[in-house]
Design an enzyme around this catalytic site. Structure first.
Site, PDB file in Angstrom:
ATOM      1  N   LEU A 223       0.855  -1.198   0.000  1.00  0.00           N
ATOM      2  CA  LEU A 223       0.000   0.000   0.000  1.00  0.00           C
ATOM      3  C   LEU A 223       0.880   1.234   0.000  1.00  0.00           C
ATOM      4  CD1 LEU A 223      -2.619  -0.851   2.799  1.00  0.00           C
ATOM      5  CD2 LEU A 223      -3.097  -0.660   0.355  1.00  0.00           C
ATOM      6  N   HIS A 224       0.600   2.161  -0.908  1.00  0.00           N
ATOM      7  CA  HIS A 224       1.360   3.418  -0.866  1.00  0.00           C
ATOM      8  C   HIS A 224       0.603   4.616  -1.443  1.00  0.00           C
ATOM      9  CE1 HIS A 224       2.058   2.541  -5.127  1.00  0.00           C
ATOM     10  NE2 HIS A 224       2.445   3.796  -5.272  1.00  0.00           N
ATOM     11  N   ARG A 225      -0.472   4.390  -2.187  1.00  0.00           N
ATOM     12  CA  ARG A 225      -1.126   5.519  -2.850  1.00  0.00           C
ATOM     13  C   ARG A 225      -1.819   6.425  -1.834  1.00  0.00           C
ATOM     14  NH1 ARG A 225      -0.812   5.626  -8.151  1.00  0.00           N
ATOM     15  NH2 ARG A 225      -0.202   3.696  -9.182  1.00  0.00           N
ATOM     16  N   ASP A 301      -1.882  -1.644  -4.442  1.00  0.00           N
ATOM     17  CA  ASP A 301      -2.367  -0.480  -5.187  1.00  0.00           C
ATOM     18  C   ASP A 301      -1.304   0.020  -6.158  1.00  0.00           C
ATOM     19  OD1 ASP A 301      -0.576   0.728  -3.443  1.00  0.00           O
ATOM     20  OD2 ASP A 301      -2.085   1.866  -2.347  1.00  0.00           O
TER      21      ASP A 301
END
Length: 385
Positions: A223-225, A301
């Site tokens: 997850l990073h967005r 993501d």
């Protein structure tokens, strides 16, 4: 800005190509391109600019070393900032580098701020722009990357696409067909070359002090967005879903620094404090390749991971409401689930019940995209005189 001393020997007859990287996804795309351009007979001389958009020195070095990328000829050392600050600073520092190198063309990859910044500087100075990974569209203008993609394509003289939908998108936006070339996916060039060197998940778990963690199958989460990690409600929902999945399949979660910071700021760390969730620091390329290769399922993501899992045949559940890489859904192993726990769990249940989408490897994802790019660039520059 730092610039490496040139050691060119009799390179005046070669077409000098200034290749730009700024963020880690760029590294995987640029490695095979530079190798193909430096090959005998290519008649090209690649020069590497690292803008420093991703500024973790240790991580950058790890990627460069793992992928065999030469040390950058120019380091702009830009660092972090808002989108506007970062884009402006890359432009300011790139212009003198462009003047110094005087290339025949500037080659940019992907959709990060460095991509649009360097393309814009080159275009304004009359230097041809080459865009690798052109034509990808999510049709979601709330994504900063979508703005970067659309504008970079408008500035580019040569546009290389990874899938056939890219050509359709570009034609609809008024790009001349003669400038568009379907060559395949350079990310898959890198994956195929490095797959035999992938680090085994068992070794990663052992190094993390959890021997045997992944012996009976596991899921990978990334997850990073900002749309996922900057909203406490959405982030909590996704972490709670990951915790539910961990009750049936152990979850390995390499945590992006930005994500770790928001988890702590929102007080959500307790959701990950489970025996069946293994938290890891950001992984190098060979480690991530090993994790994806042997996973039962990957939840992500990331755009690049959608492509890599399709190439590996690993089921992927994308934690977004759209994708700029539709071929991974239409032909590959990818399922779009958004941030809805019901949809995510339904996709996960399908993986457990039947192994998930089998998919197939798309056309031209054969490990030779960079070779095709080098030939087209060489012939195009020769035709220009």
């Amino acid at each position: 800005m730092t610039m490496k001393q040139s050691n060119d020997q009799g390179g005046s007859e070669l077409h000098r190509i200034l290749c730009v990287v700024g963020a880690r996804p760029n590294f995987m795309k640029m490695a095979p391109i530079m190798a193909a351009m430096a090959a005998p007979g290519a008649a090209l001389q690649p020069k590497l600019v690292h803008t420093g958009q991703h500024y973790d020195v240790a991580m950058n070095h790890q990627y460069f070393q793992a992928l065999g990328i030469p040390e950058p000829d120019v380091n702009l050392e830009v660092g972090s900032g808002s989108h506007a600050q970062q884009t402006a600073e890359v432009m300011r520092r790139f212009e003198p580098a462009l003047d110094e190198v005087q290339p025949s063309a500037v080659l940019v990859v992907g959709d990060v701020n460095s991509t649009i910044a360097c393309a814009l500087v080159a275009a304004k100075k009359g230097v041809p722009v080459i865009h690798v990974e052109a034509g990808l569209r999510s049709f979601d203008r709330a994504m900063p990357e979508e703005i970067n993609r659309v504008l970079t394509d408008q500035l580019s003289d040569l546009l290389f696409t990874t899938e056939e939908s890219g050509r359709d998108n570009l034609l609809k936006e008024g790009i001349a067909d003669s400038r568009i070339h379907f060559v395949g996916n350079v990310m898959i060039d890198t994956l195929r070359l490095n797959l035999p060197r992938a680090i085994a998940t068992a070794q990663i778990a052992l190094d993390a002090g959890r021997p045997g963690f992944a012996d009976h199958g596991y899921a990978v989460l990334t997850l990073h967005r900002p749309s996922n990690v900057d909203d406490p409600v959405i982030l909590q929902r996704l972490l709670e879903t990951a915790a539910r999945i961990s009750m049936r399949t152990p979850v390995i979660f390499p945590v992006h620094p930005r994500t770790r910071a928001t988890i702590e700021r929102f007080g959500l760390s307790h959701l990950l404090d489970r025996q069946q969730i293994l938290l890891l620091p950001p992984m190098g390329y060979l480690e991530m390749l090993g994790l994806m290769k042997d996973a039962k399922v990957v939840l992500t993501d990331s755009g690049g991971i959608q492509e890599e899992t399709t190439a590996l045949g690993t089921p992927c559940i994308t934690l977004r409401h759209n994708t700029e890489r539709p071929i991974t859904v239409d032909e590959g192993t990818n399922t779009i689930a958004g941030d809805d726990p019901v949809r995510i769990m339904a996709a996960y249940d399908q993986v457990l019940a039947g192994g998930g989408k089998a998919g197939r490897v798309p056309h031209f994802w054969d490990g030779r995209a960079a070779e095709r790019i080098a030939v087209i660039v060489r012939d195009w520059l020769r035709a220009r005189g």
